[in-house]
Write an enzyme that holds these catalytic residues in place. Structure first.
Site, short mmCIF file in Angstrom:
data_model
loop_
_atom_site.label_atom_id
_atom_site.label_comp_id
_atom_site.label_asym_id
_atom_site.label_seq_id
_atom_site.Cartn_x
_atom_site.Cartn_y
_atom_site.Cartn_z
N ASN A 104 -0.25 -2.26 4.92
CA ASN A 104 -1.61 -2.00 4.43
C ASN A 104 -2.37 -1.07 5.38
O ASN A 104 -2.17 -1.12 6.58
CB ASN A 104 -2.37 -3.32 4.28
CG ASN A 104 -1.70 -4.23 3.26
OD1 ASN A 104 -0.97 -3.76 2.40
ND2 ASN A 104 -1.93 -5.52 3.39
N ILE A 105 -3.27 -0.28 4.81
CA ILE A 105 -4.08 0.63 5.62
C ILE A 105 -5.51 0.11 5.77
O ILE A 105 -6.38 0.79 6.29
CB ILE A 105 -4.14 2.05 4.97
CG1 ILE A 105 -4.80 1.99 3.58
CG2 ILE A 105 -2.75 2.65 4.88
CD1 ILE A 105 -5.16 3.37 3.03
N ASP A 106 -5.74 -1.14 5.29
CA ASP A 106 -7.13 -1.62 5.17
C ASP A 106 -7.71 -2.24 6.44
O ASP A 106 -8.89 -2.57 6.48
CB ASP A 106 -7.24 -2.62 4.01
CG ASP A 106 -6.25 -3.78 4.14
OD1 ASP A 106 -6.03 -4.27 5.26
OD2 ASP A 106 -5.70 -4.21 3.10
N HIS A 121 2.00 1.98 7.60
CA HIS A 121 1.50 3.02 6.70
C HIS A 121 0.17 3.61 7.19
O HIS A 121 -0.58 4.20 6.41
CB HIS A 121 1.36 2.48 5.27
CG HIS A 121 2.70 2.18 4.64
ND1 HIS A 121 2.84 1.50 3.45
CD2 HIS A 121 3.97 2.48 5.04
CE1 HIS A 121 4.14 1.38 3.16
NE2 HIS A 121 4.83 1.97 4.10
N CYS A 154 -12.39 20.22 9.61
CA CYS A 154 -12.29 20.16 11.07
C CYS A 154 -13.42 20.99 11.70
O CYS A 154 -13.53 22.19 11.39
CB CYS A 154 -10.93 20.70 11.50
SG CYS A 154 -10.70 20.82 13.27
N SER A 195 4.42 -8.79 -0.14
CA SER A 195 5.12 -7.51 -0.24
C SER A 195 6.28 -7.65 -1.22
O SER A 195 6.99 -8.65 -1.21
CB SER A 195 5.68 -7.08 1.13
OG SER A 195 6.50 -5.93 0.96
N ALA A 238 -1.00 -15.58 -1.91
CA ALA A 238 -1.00 -15.83 -0.46
C ALA A 238 -2.25 -16.57 0.00
O ALA A 238 -2.20 -17.36 0.94
CB ALA A 238 -0.89 -14.49 0.29
ZN LIG Z 1 -8.56 21.82 13.17
#
Ligand SMILES: [Zn+2]
Length: 254
Positions: A104-106, A121, A154, A195, A238
């Site tokens: 998970n990216i949370d 991830h 950027c 998962s 879960a």
């Molecule tokens: Zn840059």
């Protein structure tokens, strides 16, 4: 819920001191975050998500990616760790778990209080320029993005910034992967939570543990390809199963 399976799980955890947890989207769906790889999550409607959420899609059409990413980001920022995340934090504090390995990216394991976490991830704490590779803290970038929905750029070179989440077609972060494999080899217990164990190489982690003698507990709503090699399989939410195991563990009956 099957009390025998809960008790068997508690007994395995009771006897372990070097366990690892391997978690996927299913641990965070009770927190309101849909499985973003799942086609019934709603995040995939009207887009070719595999293309949009891939590194090549990102490079070709960053605006398309961020449009898709917007609702997911909103959900993640609004989400709170649930009782399943908190149960894993408690297991680490009790000396039963040495690490949480997550797909998970949370960042909800961090917020629940776990200390050793390998995010296979990636995450949303940082963003990286795809041209000069400067890394920026993501918080102000995400706040601005949620306000104006514009593709972030950027400040140094003007190229597009990519959140440090791993997209389809990208390598997993190698240090995190190696550390996870090492933790799996050392482990005496692997508990899989939410998962489907279908995305290699991450899904090989429980197999590594099992081969090295660890007990394997799988808690997932749906059957997984590793169910047949597990010591205990619980097809359950879960957020129901983990607190039940924890309270069984804490009771004096075992
Ligand atoms: Zn840059």
């Amino acid at each position: 819920m099957n009390d025998d399976l809960i008790r068997q799980s508690a007994e395995i955890i009771q006897g372990s001191s070097k366990g690892i947890a391997f978690t996927g989207a299913g641990i965070s769906t009770p927190s309101g975050i849909p499985d973003f790889r799942s086609h019934d999550s709603g995040l995939w409607q009207s887009v070719d998500a595999m293309a949009v959420a891939s590194i090549w899609g990102f490079r070709q059409n960053p605006a398309g990616f961020f449009e898709w990413f917007y609702p997911l980001t909103e959900l993640i920022l609004a989400a709170k760790p649930n009782v399943a995340h908190k149960a894993l934090a408690q297991l680490e504090a009790m000396g039963k778990l040495q690490a949480v390995i997550t797909q998970n990216i949370d960042m909800l394991h961090t917020r629940a209080g776990n200390k050793t976490i390998y995010e296979l991830h990636g995450h949303l704490r940082e963003a990286t320029c795809i041209h000069c590779f400067t890394v920026y803290p993501a918080e102000p970038i995400i706040a601005q993005f949620l306000k104006d929905k514009q593709v972030p750029h950027c400040p140094k070179c003007g190229s597009v910034l990519k959140p440090n989440a791993i997209l389809f077609g990208e390598q997993l972060p190698i240090q995190q992967l190696l550390a996870s494999q090492e933790a799996a080899r050392r482990s005496d217990m692997v508990i899989v939570v939410g998962s489907s164990l279908e995305v290699a190489p991450a899904s090989d982690i429980p197999i590594l543990g099992k081969r090295n003698g660890a007990k394997l507990i799988i808690i997932n709503l749906e059957p997984t390809p590793l169910d047949s090699m597990a010591d205990v399989v619980i097809h359950e939410n879960a957020a129901l199963a983990l607190p039940a195991i924890l309270s069984c563990l804490e009771s004096t009956s075992i």
